[in-house]
Design a protein around this motif. Structure first.
Motif, short mmCIF file in Angstrom:
data_model
loop_
_atom_site.label_atom_id
_atom_site.label_comp_id
_atom_site.label_asym_id
_atom_site.label_seq_id
_atom_site.Cartn_x
_atom_site.Cartn_y
_atom_site.Cartn_z
N SER B 90 37.17 48.52 39.78
CA SER B 90 38.27 48.43 38.81
C SER B 90 39.46 49.27 39.27
O SER B 90 40.61 48.93 39.03
CB SER B 90 37.83 48.82 37.41
N LEU B 197 35.45 42.19 40.84
CA LEU B 197 34.98 43.00 39.71
C LEU B 197 33.51 42.67 39.43
O LEU B 197 33.12 41.49 39.48
CB LEU B 197 35.83 42.75 38.48
N ASP B 202 34.41 41.49 32.55
CA ASP B 202 35.51 42.28 33.11
C ASP B 202 36.41 41.37 33.94
O ASP B 202 37.65 41.35 33.80
CB ASP B 202 34.90 43.38 34.00
N LYS B 203 35.76 40.57 34.78
CA LYS B 203 36.49 39.69 35.68
C LYS B 203 37.31 38.67 34.89
O LYS B 203 38.48 38.44 35.17
CB LYS B 203 35.49 38.98 36.61
#
Lengths: 660, 356
Positions: B90, B197, B202-203
């Motif tokens: 990240s 990621l 998150d991605k």
């Protein structure tokens, strides 16, 4: 040896037409430190000579031509040394002829070689490009016959291929990846001739790196590769022949070319030196410092070269007002024997002695070697230092001086090694001619302090000589002068007597006390008294005491106490000589303890000797460096600070720096 | 979910705390209403930008230099966020975003070197990148040309990009290809960093937010290259940025081919065209797109909190705030009327003005 070479200020006046032979003589004599006329009253009046630009330009262009020949012929002969410098205005004709003659023979060969080399590069480049395209099996005859289509080859970054495809999606096209190379794709791109501009724009914006091929390629890619390879072989063979001829020319003219370049550089330098000359109408004035011994020789040579048309005279520096008032400094030309000369670097690192000062290099060299040897005494390690020094001396021209210093340190180390009976730390191989330091620590320490007293005393003596030479008689009564020296010797004598006999009689103590108090009073009062005398001489009779005499007295007291304390500290400081000598032995003991541990575990085999060797290397590097620093510290701080003021100006002989 | 919470809780708190220092609509109101440039700076000195202005004689600093100084809090924010993100993947997303500014500084250095100007003249134009940058800037200034620059940058993402653009730099005799290559390198890194990621959520969140940002940038680039540089569609497509969300290569090509505003709007994905239907002029696209972007950034703060998109959203929002400030400052310098200045500032920064 103990003082700088005695110089005299020489002034030469000659008519304009005789400046060239005069310059030639000066160039040959070399040992003239020119004074810029600009810095003298003549210069300030604007009587400054101009550099002969036209002649200098001729030399510059000739240098370019010579360098071109040297670069082309790569002469391998050693650099000749030019002993006689000719007249620059006359020499230019000879040099031009020499270079023109060599050019006549060499330039055609060099130019053909250059062309052949370019052709080889071109063919090699083409071959490299064809190799990239080989998997596509291109047929240049067929591609050349295309009427309605256009094609090109090149590379694009891998990540740009998709976008390139999309950007061409509105026109008929073909993008054929041939192979991948370093993050790029070798690509064959094709479109209709009508869309050639679109293809160009798209490729350009996709970071196209074109593989350009000549228009006249015939046959398929393999045939073209074959033909180009054959042509390349022919070119390489021709290049080899030309290289042979070039080598022969290099052998034939190499020395002459290198010598010519040297002369050109020297003549250019001489011409550039003209800007330091003065000129009034058509008369040139040259002034500078010259060793006194060379004056008659210079006078004779100039008279011969100018047929007596030049006037030359000398002035003793003592008679020059600017020198007396300190405005003009006389440069320092060192004059030391070959083995001492490298130590000049260490002297100048501290400062350049002034003309009226003792030149201390010889004292520095001897004391440096003694101190170093005492702290680093070992026959084996001394031999290693000598070998390293010899290597530096022979192989590293720039550090030749340091090579010599290392060799001399090596010899000193060997001598002290013999005195200590130590060879690579083994103390049982040879007998000690003097002592084993570790077994006679007390004695070793006493000797160190004695050595320190001797070196500090030498510093006092040299300072006395300096004071007398510089006629600073008043300073004789100061703590750094005769009074200080006597005080120091009194205390040192008392100390030595106590150390060696441990018995000082009350009479001796009483006498010492009386003398010490008298000397202390002299040192204390000399400044206030001098101040008082100066005040009276200036006519200050209306006031009995000059203003601030109390402060002067107080300052004098602090100064004297400070100086006395420093003498003591400086003397004690020499205990470090013994301390580092003992450290040297202690390090050996540590190495041998380690080696013994290894021997206990693995026997006296390779590991044992490996520890000894590595230990010795570490000692040489670590202790060698520390001892050098400590020695230099003792020299600068305890010795030089006694007498060396510096502030002199180094002698810069004419032609010292040649133009590059 | 638990992992994401653990990973982002500290960085999120940091981002939200930093966001608390953003300029309020009230600040923008007073800045716009300031009588002149000195009034503008006087008010700005009462905001979180006071450190940027303190101790500086504004009258004697070039406008460009002041502009660049206003970016200082942004780069400070980058550093704090990057430090707060211990997770290397990240962190890479944040560093990739930051690399856009490194690319900008590299362009300035390149222009200076190629034009043969000296460093001191160009230095005030550089972004004050702060301590986060790892490029050897001093060495870059000593370069003789782009090839040498590429050599020094060999180990960074920019080295190969410049190398690839060198043939076109030589063929065209201008640094434009290298400039584009630098931008593409930064955005390619950003796209790659998002792809790498670890967590799917998150991605997706990061791709959603940053993809939208890239879409908007691509649209603005297309308009700029098309309208101002008169470039052909095939060139524009090749210069488009990677990593978009709603507009693919085909879509970009269609947009590049659009001859009129209406056609451009028709070729936009519905998600965008619906919100821009009122636009009639090319010049109106920039504020409209900026507003759209601001809205989506703000939305990120109100949704699922534990993803790198939050940090990215804060940094982009801050960047837009600085751009708005510069726009107001420039208008003040040109003595523009307050109502005209307002037109250049995204409405999202001006709403909620309840005090007047």
């Amino acid at each position: 040896m103990f003082k700088a070479v005695k110089l005299t200020r020489v002034t030469i006046q000659c008519p304009e037409e005789q400046i060239s032979p005069v310059m030639s003589v000066l160039g040959n004599m070399r040992l003239l430190h020119l004074i810029r006329i600009e810095e003298t009253h003549l210069g300030k009046l604007g009587y400054v000579a101009r550099v002969d630009r036209e002649l200098l330009d001729h030399y510059t262009s000739l240098l370019t031509r010579t360098n071109r020949l040297i670069d082309g012929l790569h002469p391998t002969q050693p650099m000749p040394s030019v002993t006689k410098i000719p007249r620059p205005d006359k020499e230019i004709f000879r040099l031009k002829e020499v270079i023109t003659r060599i050019e006549k023979e060499a330039l055609s060969i060099l130019e053909e070689r250059e062309k052949t080399w370019q052709a080889i590069v071109q063919d090699q480049t083409l071959l490299d490009r064809l190799k990239l395209l080989e998997p596509a099996e291109l047929d240049f005859d067929r591609l050349g016959s295309l009427k309605y289509a256009t094609w090109m080859t090149g590379l694009i970054p891998e990540e740009n291929l998709d976008r390139l495809e999309e950007s061409l999606s509105d026109v008929y096209h073909a993008l054929i990846p041939i192979l991948k190379k370093d993050g790029k794709i070798v690509l064959f791109a094709m479109s209709l001739r009508d869309d050639e501009n679109v293809l160009h724009r798209a490729l350009k914006s996709a970071f196209w790196d074109p593989i350009e091929l000549p228009d006249n390629l015939k046959g398929n890619i393999f045939e073209v590769t074959e033909r180009t390879s054959r042509a390349l072989e022919g070119l390489k063979a021709r290049l080899s022949e030309l290289d042979q001829q070039r080598k022969m020319l290099g052998e034939k003219y190499g020395t002459q070319l290198l010598e010519t370049r040297e002369i050109i550089l020297l003549c250019s330098q001489l011409l550039k030196a003209q800007k330091k000359f003065g000129a009034i109408d058509h008369t040139y004035i040259i002034t500078g410092w010259l060793p006194v011994d060379l004056f008659n020789e210079l006078k004779k040579r100039i008279a011969e070269a100018t047929m007596g048309k030049a006037l030359i005279d000398q002035v003793d520096p003592e008679h020059i007002r600017e020198v007396r008032s300190g405005i003009l400094k006389i440069p320092i030309l060192f004059n030391n024997p070959l083995l001492i000369r490298p130590f000049e670097r260490l002297t100048t690192l501290y400062g350049t002695p002034s003309y009226k000062e003792i030149e201390p290099t010889v004292f520095l060299a001897i004391s440096f070697l003694v101190l170093f040897g005492m702290m680093f005494g070992d026959v084996g390690q001394g031999a290693v230092l000598f070998a390293i020094g010899y290597y530096v001396f022979r192989r590293m021209f720039r550090f030749m001086d340091y090579g010599v210093i290392l060799m001399e340190c090596g010899v000193s180390s060997i001598i002290f090694g013999l005195l200590y009976g130590s060879v690579f730390g083994f103390e049982d191989l040879i007998p000690a001619l003097w002592i084993h330091p570790m077994r006679h620590i007390d004695h070793f320490m006493k000797v160190s302090v004695l050595l320190g007293i001797s070196i500090i005393s030498l510093g006092f003596l040299l300072n006395l000589v300096n004071l007398l030479r510089q006629r600073r008689y008043g300073d004789l009564f100061s703590a750094s002068g005769l009074a200080g020296a006597l005080f120091y010797w009194l205390l040192a004598g008392l100390g030595i007597r106590y150390i060696f006999s441990e018995n000082v009689s009350p009479v001796e103590v009483l006498l010492a006390k009386i003398s010490a108090i008298s000397l202390f009073m002299i040192m204390l009062l000399q400044r206030p008294v001098r101040s008082l005398l100066f005040h009276l001489r200036k006519g200050g009779r209306q006031r009995r005491l000059p203003k601030g005499i109390g402060i002067t007295l107080f300052e004098s007291l602090i100064e004297v106490l400070d100086d006395i304390l420093r003498y003591m500290a400086n003397t004690v400081s020499f205990v470090r000589v013994a301390a580092f000598g003992l450290t040297h032995v202690a390090l050996f003991m540590a190495v041998f303890s380690l080696a013994d541990m290894v021997r206990t575990a693995h026997g006296r085999g390779l590991s044992y000797w490996l520890v000894i060797v590595i230990g010795n290397l570490v000692i040489i590097l670590l202790e060698g460096m520390v001892v050098s620093i400590q020695t230099l510290r003792l020299e600068y701080y305890e010795f030089f600070s006694r007498f060396f003021r510096g502030g002199g100006k180094p002698f810069r002989p004419l032609l010292e720096e040649k133009a590059g | 979910m638990l992992l994401l919470t653990a990973r982002y809780s500290f960085a999120n708190t940091k981002a939200r705390a930093l966001r608390g220092r953003r300029l309020t609509p009230e600040d923008f109101h007073f800045l716009i209403q300031a009588r002149d440039l000195s009034g503008f700076f006087a008010y700005l000195a009462t905001t979180s930008y006071q450190d940027v202005l303190s101790g500086k004689d504004i009258g004697n600093i070039s406008p460009k230099s002041i502009e660049r100084n206003l970016y200082t809090p942004l780069f400070e924010g980058y550093r704090k966020i990057a430090d707060a993100l211990k997770n290397s993947r990240s962190r890479q997303v944040i560093l990739a975003m930051y690399s856009r500014f490194e690319a900008e500084n590299l362009k300035i250095i390149l222009r200076t070197i190629v034009a043969g100007r000296n460093r001191s003249a160009a230095s005030p134009l550089l972004y004050p990148l702060g301590r986060l940058t790892r490029l050897a800037w001093d060495g870059l200034w000593n370069c003789k040309g782009p090839a040498e620059l590429a050599g020094i940058l060999h180990n960074s993402i920019f080295g190969q990009a410049i190398e690839h653009a060198l043939p076109q730099f030589e063929a065209q005799g201008r640094i434009f290809p290298i400039e584009v290559a630098l931008d593409l390198a930064a955005f390619r890194w950003l796209a790659r960093a998002v792809d790498r990621l670890a967590s799917k959520r998150d991605k997706n969140e990061a791709h959603d937010l940053l993809g939208r940002y890239v879409d908007i940038l691509n649209c603005l680039w297309i308009i700029r290259l098309k309208v101002h540089f008169d470039m052909s569609p095939e060139e524009i497509v090749n210069y488009s940025l990677p990593g978009g969300k709603a507009i693919g290569l085909k879509g970009l090509h269609l947009l590049a081919k659009s001859k009129t505003v209406t056609e451009f709007l028709e070729n936009l994905p519905e998600s965008l065209s619906n919100k821009l239907a009122r636009i009639r002029d090319w010049a109106d696209f920039r504020p409209a797109f900026t507003s759209l972007l601001l809205r989506s950034l703000r939305k990120a703060f109100a949704s699922f909190p534990f993803h790198v998109g939050i940090e990215a959203a804060y940094l982009l929002e801050k960047e837009l705030e600085v751009q708005a400030l510069i726009s107001i400052m420039e208008s003040k310098r040109q003595k523009a009327a307050s109502k005209d200045i307002k037109r250049h500032v995204p409405v999202e920064l001006l709403d909620e003005v309840a005090h007047v």
